[in-house]
Write an enzyme that holds these catalytic residues in place. Structure first.
Site, short mmCIF file in Angstrom:
data_model
loop_
_atom_site.label_atom_id
_atom_site.label_comp_id
_atom_site.label_asym_id
_atom_site.label_seq_id
_atom_site.Cartn_x
_atom_site.Cartn_y
_atom_site.Cartn_z
N TYR A 154 0.84 -1.22 0.00
CA TYR A 154 0.00 0.00 0.00
C TYR A 154 0.87 1.26 0.00
O TYR A 154 0.64 2.19 -0.78
CB TYR A 154 -0.92 -0.03 1.22
CG TYR A 154 -1.91 1.11 1.29
CD1 TYR A 154 -3.06 1.09 0.50
CD2 TYR A 154 -1.71 2.17 2.16
CE1 TYR A 154 -3.98 2.12 0.57
CE2 TYR A 154 -2.64 3.21 2.24
CZ TYR A 154 -3.77 3.17 1.45
OH TYR A 154 -4.68 4.20 1.52
N LYS A 158 1.07 4.17 -2.91
CA LYS A 158 0.72 5.57 -2.63
C LYS A 158 1.92 6.50 -2.81
O LYS A 158 1.75 7.66 -3.20
CB LYS A 158 0.14 5.69 -1.22
CG LYS A 158 -1.20 4.97 -1.03
CD LYS A 158 -2.26 5.49 -1.98
CE LYS A 158 -3.63 4.90 -1.69
NZ LYS A 158 -4.68 5.48 -2.56
#
Length: 246
Positions: A154, A158
């Protein structure tokens, strides 16, 4: 403020995406709400916008599927003739420590969170260049700035979004297109609802303002970046995190 503009919001069925769709519609934009698995939720959001006098429609497709994205954007342009705002919000988590993380969990997060934004931005930019105007807003995360244990996939996705934001911003600035990112911190959504009270307390203690944000806090930042009030801002990351990262 956004009258006669067409906005595409990926992952717009619930949480932050839903709040963004509602906020853009409230400012006058015709909103295309993308979803993949949550069609009923997306339809509920669209109905809420329509009942308030706004324009909204649901456009289901998987942002990780290149051909599906190409077809969806062609259909949107055929119906509306333009795309003024793209909000790359679609995202998933598959948390786990690096040593235990399955390759498919890494790949699926990158495919949706990062490659999905690449797919959608590519087709939106084609339309925006012809118009010589447009706004792209990528929803990143504080995890992409600071990193977070248990979120290698993740955080990478990002952080990648931030790099993508800056690179696209440099490529298209001369065409009147701005590209920015919003990096939310802890926001009250389905994703944080599953956390225990103890975890929430510990998290809130790391936030200078002392509490989680609301989806509307992120939506307000997106509306600003989508509007003419941000016309001289591009390639930036706006943190909506109560002061977590400063």
């Amino acid at each position: 403020m956004l009258e006669n503009q067409v906005a595409v919001v990926t992952g717009g069925a619930r949480g932050i995406g839903r709040a963004i769709a509602l906020a853009l519609a409230e400012e006058g934009a015709a909103v295309i709400i993308n979803c993949n698995g949550s069609v009923e939720k997306a339809q509920e959001t669209a109905r809420e916008i329509q009942e308030a006098g706004g324009q909204a429609e649901v456009c289901p497709f998987n942002v990780a599927d290149y051909e599906a994205v190409e077809k969806a954007f062609a259909d949107i342009l055929a119906r509306h003739g333009r795309i003024d705002i793209l909000v790359n919000n679609a995202g998933i988590t598959r948390d786990g420590l690096l040593m235990r993380m399955k390759e498919e969990d890494f790949n699926s997060v990158i495919d949706i969170n990062l490659k999905g934004a690449y797919h959608c931005s590519k087709w939106a930019v084609k339309a925006m260049i012809k118009q010589r105007s447009g706004r792209i807003i990528n929803i990143s995360s504080v995890s992409g700035v600071t990193g977070n244990a248990g979120q290698v996939n993740y955080s990478a996705s990002k952080a990648g979004l931030i790099g993508m934001t800056k690179s696209i911003a440099r490529e298209v600035a001369s065409r009147g297109i701005t590209v920015n990112a919003v990096a939310p911190g802890f926001i009250e959504t389905d994703m944080t609802d599953v956390l225990s009270d103890k975890v929430k307390e510990n998290a809130a203690a790391t936030i200078p303002l002392g509490h989680f944000g609301k989806p509307e806090d992120v939506a307000d930042a997106v509306v600003f970046l989508a509007s003419e009030k941000s016309r001289y801002i591009t390639g930036q990351v706006l943190h909506v995190d109560g002061g977590m990262v400063m």
